[in-house]
Design a protein around this motif. Sequence first.
Motif, PDB file in Angstrom:
ATOM      1  N   LYS A 140      -0.666   4.866  -4.306  1.00  0.00           N
ATOM      2  CA  LYS A 140      -0.169   6.061  -3.615  1.00  0.00           C
ATOM      3  C   LYS A 140       0.020   7.217  -4.596  1.00  0.00           C
ATOM      4  N   ASN A 141       0.458   6.906  -5.818  1.00  0.00           N
ATOM      5  CA  ASN A 141       0.633   7.962  -6.826  1.00  0.00           C
ATOM      6  C   ASN A 141      -0.675   8.661  -7.137  1.00  0.00           C
ATOM      7  N   GLU A 142      -1.769   7.869  -7.194  1.00  0.00           N
ATOM      8  CA  GLU A 142      -3.079   8.471  -7.480  1.00  0.00           C
ATOM      9  C   GLU A 142      -3.497   9.386  -6.327  1.00  0.00           C
ATOM     10  N   ILE A 143      -3.247   8.930  -5.097  1.00  0.00           N
ATOM     11  CA  ILE A 143      -3.567   9.775  -3.942  1.00  0.00           C
ATOM     12  C   ILE A 143      -2.807  11.099  -4.071  1.00  0.00           C
ATOM     13  N   GLN A 144      -1.526  10.983  -4.403  1.00  0.00           N
ATOM     14  CA  GLN A 144      -0.718  12.205  -4.497  1.00  0.00           C
ATOM     15  C   GLN A 144      -1.201  13.110  -5.630  1.00  0.00           C
ATOM     16  N   GLU A 145      -1.643  12.508  -6.727  1.00  0.00           N
ATOM     17  CA  GLU A 145      -2.122  13.321  -7.861  1.00  0.00           C
ATOM     18  C   GLU A 145      -3.338  14.156  -7.466  1.00  0.00           C
ATOM     19  N   ILE A 146      -4.294  13.522  -6.773  1.00  0.00           N
ATOM     20  CA  ILE A 146      -5.495  14.272  -6.360  1.00  0.00           C
ATOM     21  C   ILE A 146      -5.141  15.296  -5.290  1.00  0.00           C
ATOM     22  N   VAL A 147      -4.328  14.875  -4.327  1.00  0.00           N
ATOM     23  CA  VAL A 147      -3.947  15.806  -3.252  1.00  0.00           C
ATOM     24  C   VAL A 147      -3.238  17.031  -3.840  1.00  0.00           C
ATOM     25  N   THR A 148      -2.394  16.813  -4.851  1.00  0.00           N
ATOM     26  CA  THR A 148      -1.713  17.940  -5.502  1.00  0.00           C
ATOM     27  C   THR A 148      -2.731  18.886  -6.137  1.00  0.00           C
ATOM     28  N   SER A 149      -3.752  18.306  -6.785  1.00  0.00           N
ATOM     29  CA  SER A 149      -4.767  19.168  -7.419  1.00  0.00           C
ATOM     30  C   SER A 149      -5.568  19.932  -6.360  1.00  0.00           C
ATOM     31  N   ILE A 150      -5.731  19.322  -5.171  1.00  0.00           N
ATOM     32  CA  ILE A 150      -6.423  20.022  -4.076  1.00  0.00           C
ATOM     33  C   ILE A 150      -5.551  21.174  -3.580  1.00  0.00           C
ATOM     34  N   PHE A 151      -4.252  20.916  -3.488  1.00  0.00           N
ATOM     35  CA  PHE A 151      -3.332  21.959  -3.015  1.00  0.00           C
ATOM     36  C   PHE A 151      -3.361  23.190  -3.914  1.00  0.00           C
ATOM     37  N   ASN A 152      -3.564  22.980  -5.212  1.00  0.00           N
ATOM     38  CA  ASN A 152      -3.621  24.122  -6.136  1.00  0.00           C
ATOM     39  C   ASN A 152      -4.767  25.071  -5.798  1.00  0.00           C
ATOM     40  N   MET A 153      -5.750  24.556  -5.054  1.00  0.00           N
ATOM     41  CA  MET A 153      -6.922  25.387  -4.751  1.00  0.00           C
ATOM     42  C   MET A 153      -6.811  26.070  -3.394  1.00  0.00           C
ATOM     43  N   ILE A 154      -5.780  25.727  -2.642  1.00  0.00           N
ATOM     44  CA  ILE A 154      -5.623  26.350  -1.323  1.00  0.00           C
ATOM     45  C   ILE A 154      -4.845  27.641  -1.505  1.00  0.00           C
ATOM     46  N   SER A 155      -5.366  28.714  -0.955  1.00  0.00           N
ATOM     47  CA  SER A 155      -4.677  30.002  -1.137  1.00  0.00           C
ATOM     48  C   SER A 155      -3.343  29.978  -0.387  1.00  0.00           C
ATOM     49  N   GLU A 156      -2.408  30.788  -0.852  1.00  0.00           N
ATOM     50  CA  GLU A 156      -1.080  30.842  -0.223  1.00  0.00           C
ATOM     51  C   GLU A 156      -1.213  31.172   1.266  1.00  0.00           C
ATOM     52  N   GLU A 157      -2.175  32.028   1.569  1.00  0.00           N
ATOM     53  CA  GLU A 157      -2.413  32.436   2.958  1.00  0.00           C
ATOM     54  C   GLU A 157      -2.784  31.219   3.808  1.00  0.00           C
ATOM     55  N   ASP A 158      -3.729  30.416   3.284  1.00  0.00           N
ATOM     56  CA  ASP A 158      -4.188  29.231   4.036  1.00  0.00           C
ATOM     57  C   ASP A 158      -3.091  28.181   4.154  1.00  0.00           C
ATOM     58  N   LYS A 159      -2.249  28.091   3.121  1.00  0.00           N
ATOM     59  CA  LYS A 159      -1.162  27.092   3.165  1.00  0.00           C
ATOM     60  C   LYS A 159      -0.232  27.356   4.346  1.00  0.00           C
ATOM     61  N   LYS A 160      -0.057  28.649   4.675  1.00  0.00           N
ATOM     62  CA  LYS A 160       0.834  29.005   5.785  1.00  0.00           C
ATOM     63  C   LYS A 160       0.314  28.446   7.108  1.00  0.00           C
ATOM     64  N   ASN A 161      -0.992  28.217   7.180  1.00  0.00           N
ATOM     65  CA  ASN A 161      -1.572  27.746   8.440  1.00  0.00           C
ATOM     66  C   ASN A 161      -1.646  26.230   8.553  1.00  0.00           C
ATOM     67  N   LEU A 162      -1.181  25.527   7.514  1.00  0.00           N
ATOM     68  CA  LEU A 162      -1.246  24.058   7.563  1.00  0.00           C
ATOM     69  C   LEU A 162      -0.177  23.517   8.502  1.00  0.00           C
TER      70      LEU A 162
END
Length: 203
Positions: free
Chosen positions: A119-141
């Motif tokens: 699960k930690n590895e999943i979270q590590e990759i997901v966190t790196s993906i989140f860094n690439m999502i613009s703040e604008e797009d994050k609001k729509n999640l």
Amino acid sequence: MGNSKSSALSKELLEELKLNTKYSEVELCAWYQTFLKECPSGRISREQFESIYASFFPDADPKAYAQHVFRSFDSNSDGTLDFKEYMVALHLTSSGQTMQKLEWAFSLYDVDRNGIVSKNEIQEIVTSIFNMISEEDKKNLPDEENTPEKRADKIWDLFGKKENDKISEGEFIQGVLDNKEILRLIQFDKPQKVQERLKEKKQ
């Protein structure tokens, strides 16, 4: 005269890449010229790979994700990618057959390369993906996946796993094939933007 040889792709490599990627001969030759310009040594370092990746995401921070992508394609762990590894990377991250893509996705998430994903590895990759999502797009999640922790929890639940369980490659691939929701959550959905950038680069 001896020089023209080094700036041309070998027939064998060309055939192999035509077979294993979606690129045409013309595209591959154009990519190769660009590759040699950027990397005269014929190999690309992690830093170079990161800066190429960064140019696709000017509004975000893809560094961590680029490092993971690089690791997953550096098949012989020598800290560089040759042209073949690089093209396979581009192909798989932008299109790729489902099975190939899922095997690659597993290797991306298997951060320590021990053949299972925690699960930690999943979270590590997901966190790196989140860094690439613009703040604008994050609001729509949606609420239940608007942070890396929530998204990792959701993925883990969809795999039907308890906190300290592990996922094997077979389970990972089967889980994604059985559940399109997992596929959506484990990848970075913005291919359009990258594709447009890549097209511009090729022109």
